[in-house]
Design a protein around this motif. Structure first.
Motif, mmCIF file in Angstrom:
data_model
loop_
_atom_site.group_PDB
_atom_site.id
_atom_site.type_symbol
_atom_site.label_atom_id
_atom_site.label_comp_id
_atom_site.label_asym_id
_atom_site.label_seq_id
_atom_site.Cartn_x
_atom_site.Cartn_y
_atom_site.Cartn_z
ATOM 1 N N THR A 4 0.843 -1.196 0.000
ATOM 2 C CA THR A 4 0.000 0.000 0.000
ATOM 3 C C THR A 4 0.878 1.245 0.000
ATOM 4 O O THR A 4 1.837 1.342 0.764
ATOM 5 N N THR A 6 0.701 5.444 0.342
ATOM 6 C CA THR A 6 -0.118 6.613 0.656
ATOM 7 C C THR A 6 -0.041 7.604 -0.497
ATOM 8 O O THR A 6 0.858 7.541 -1.346
ATOM 9 N N ARG A 7 -0.960 8.522 -0.516
ATOM 10 C CA ARG A 7 -0.918 9.568 -1.535
ATOM 11 C C ARG A 7 0.393 10.339 -1.437
ATOM 12 O O ARG A 7 0.988 10.705 -2.464
ATOM 13 N N ASP A 247 -1.882 -0.957 -3.804
ATOM 14 C CA ASP A 247 -3.039 -0.168 -3.385
ATOM 15 C C ASP A 247 -2.575 1.261 -3.148
ATOM 16 O O ASP A 247 -1.528 1.483 -2.518
ATOM 17 N N GLU A 249 -3.734 4.846 -1.454
ATOM 18 C CA GLU A 249 -4.679 5.559 -0.602
ATOM 19 C C GLU A 249 -4.895 6.942 -1.201
ATOM 20 O O GLU A 249 -3.951 7.711 -1.384
ATOM 21 N N ARG A 256 -7.127 10.903 6.740
ATOM 22 C CA ARG A 256 -6.871 9.489 6.996
ATOM 23 C C ARG A 256 -7.842 8.911 8.019
ATOM 24 O O ARG A 256 -8.128 9.519 9.048
ATOM 25 N N SER A 258 -9.830 4.739 8.995
ATOM 26 C CA SER A 258 -9.839 3.312 8.687
ATOM 27 C C SER A 258 -10.619 3.017 7.411
ATOM 28 O O SER A 258 -10.497 1.940 6.836
ATOM 29 N N THR A 259 -11.428 3.974 6.979
ATOM 30 C CA THR A 259 -12.226 3.770 5.771
ATOM 31 C C THR A 259 -11.667 4.580 4.608
ATOM 32 O O THR A 259 -12.360 4.853 3.647
ATOM 33 N N ARG A 260 -10.413 4.962 4.721
ATOM 34 C CA ARG A 260 -9.809 5.781 3.676
ATOM 35 C C ARG A 260 -9.916 5.100 2.314
ATOM 36 O O ARG A 260 -9.698 3.905 2.179
ATOM 37 N N ASP A 261 -10.273 5.876 1.312
ATOM 38 C CA ASP A 261 -10.447 5.317 -0.024
ATOM 39 C C ASP A 261 -9.127 4.773 -0.562
ATOM 40 O O ASP A 261 -8.071 5.372 -0.390
ATOM 41 N N ARG A 262 -9.228 3.663 -1.239
ATOM 42 C CA ARG A 262 -8.069 3.076 -1.901
ATOM 43 C C ARG A 262 -8.453 2.712 -3.323
ATOM 44 O O ARG A 262 -9.621 2.505 -3.639
ATOM 45 N N ARG A 263 -7.451 2.653 -4.186
ATOM 46 C CA ARG A 263 -7.691 2.190 -5.550
ATOM 47 C C ARG A 263 -6.532 1.309 -5.992
ATOM 48 O O ARG A 263 -5.410 1.442 -5.504
#
Length: 380
Positions: A4, A6-7, A247, A249, A256, A258-263
């Motif tokens: 994963t 992060t942005r 992934d 974020e 940030r 726990s439900t942060r969008d991911r693609r």
């Protein structure tokens, strides 16, 4: 297990991969291409190097490639890029030409055949440097009426503009932007027309994009090339064995949870470690409109603020982007008066206390790249 990012890691990786730290060769960036729109290429180089900012003095070649826009590329890669830029089937050609189904039926000529016919005509016509108008007129005489269009601005009938542009580079016809009038140039000495493009050759466009604007997905790459994700799917599939999935974020640090969008997104496999360990971008840069960083197609990731994003990506008259410490923090516009240049800044967030000192040095670079003297900056 899928890694994963992060942005913030994605931004840091792109900044490093594009040479914005001024600490690495720009080979990957040149392979993708530097868009040549006004002073864009010079200013993009000024943001990335202490050396030469004239792309032609660096030996780069100019031609219409991605989306039919002019880009500078390395001459040694010209043949390979030409083959990759050649649409590999009718679906890809139709998407790059922006032909709808009804339009293709009206033309009555398969889209890829249309590109090849225009390419043959260009080779026959452009045997010496000539203006775009002269080349277009010569090509128009050699093509069937179905490939011509009524042009209201010039009040005549000539070859479809996008068809004209997309047909040039695959057969070695380039551009000379050094004079007052843009010239089309014949294929260079020793040029051998590349074999027809295919999905395997077009896969290099996937890798070129992902090396400097990854991680990303097939839709972003296809949009950059100027085709559709569906039509470009064979090229993506051909590149996929050399990619690794991650992934990403999407939200910024302040969002940030726990439900942060991911693609889902992909990188060249040998770039994953660099992305995970990208250095902190402690820098200030003036990015011109159409800078490689701004060519990323995942614009909400690049500029999460919607108002800023709308300002950066106008239909015409785009401003430049002010990059500070890994974020686009505002826009800027040049104002030239004689030999003097003023940079008008519009920051959208509070700037760090040491920003002014770093800003002044970069502003001087912008002026020098344009052959002007810095009069000052406004807005900060």
């Amino acid at each position: 297990m899928v890694d994963t990012l992060t942005r913030e890691q994605v931004m840091a990786h792109r900044i490093a991969a594009q040479g914005l730290h001024r600490d690495r060769p720009l080979d990957a960036l040149f392979s993708l291409g530097l868009q040549d729109s006004g002073p864009t290429a010079r200013l993009a180089l000024a943001a990335r190097t202490d050396g030469e900012t004239d792309p032609l003095a660096r030996g780069l070649a100019d031609g219409w490639t991605h989306r039919g826009a002019p880009h500078h590329h390395p001459p040694a890669e010209r043949n390979a890029i030409a083959a990759a830029a050649h649409p590999f089937d009718d679906a890809d050609a139709g998407a790059r030409l922006h032909w709808s189904g009804p339009e293709q039926r009206r033309v009555g000529i398969p889209a890829r055949e249309a590109v090849d016919r225009a390419a043959d005509a260009l080779v026959a016509v452009v045997t010496e440097p000539m203006t775009k108008g002269a080349a277009s007129g010569g090509v128009t005489k050699l093509l069937p009426d179905a490939l011509l269009r009524d042009c209201r601005p010039c009040g005549c009938v000539h070859v479809n503009e996008q068809l004209f542009r997309l047909s040039a580079f695959p057969v070695g016809v380039g551009l000379d932007p050094t004079g007052r009038t843009l010239l089309l140039t014949p294929p260079p000495a020793g040029w051998s027309r590349p074999v027809d493009g295919d999905a395997g050759r077009a896969a290099r466009l996937v890798l070129d994009y992902l090396r400097v604007l990854g991680p990303a997905g097939p839709r972003e790459v296809a949009d950059f090339v100027g085709t559709s994700a569906a039509a470009f799917a064979p090229a993506w599939e051909a590149a996929l064995p050399g990619l690794v999935e991650v992934d990403v974020e999407v939200g910024d640090a302040a969002q940030r949870s726990s439900t942060r969008d991911r693609r889902r997104a992909w990188l060249p496999a040998d770039d994953l470690d660099a992305a995970l360990g990208a250095p902190e971008p402690d820098l200030v840069r003036f990015l011109p409109p159409w800078d490689p960083m701004l060519q990323a197609r995942d614009r909400p990731l690049l500029a999460p603020d919607e108002a800023l994003r709308k300002d950066l990506y106008k239909i015409i008259g785009n401003p430049g982007a002010l990059l500070a410490d890994g974020e686009i923090v505002g826009t800027w516009r040049p104002k030239a008066s004689g030999k003097k240049l003023t940079l008008d800044l519009a920051p959208v967030v509070p700037l760090a206390p040491d920003f002014r000192a770093r800003l002044d040095e970069e502003a001087e670079r912008v002026a020098a790249a344009r052959g002007l003297r810095l009069a000052g900056t406004t807005g900060v």
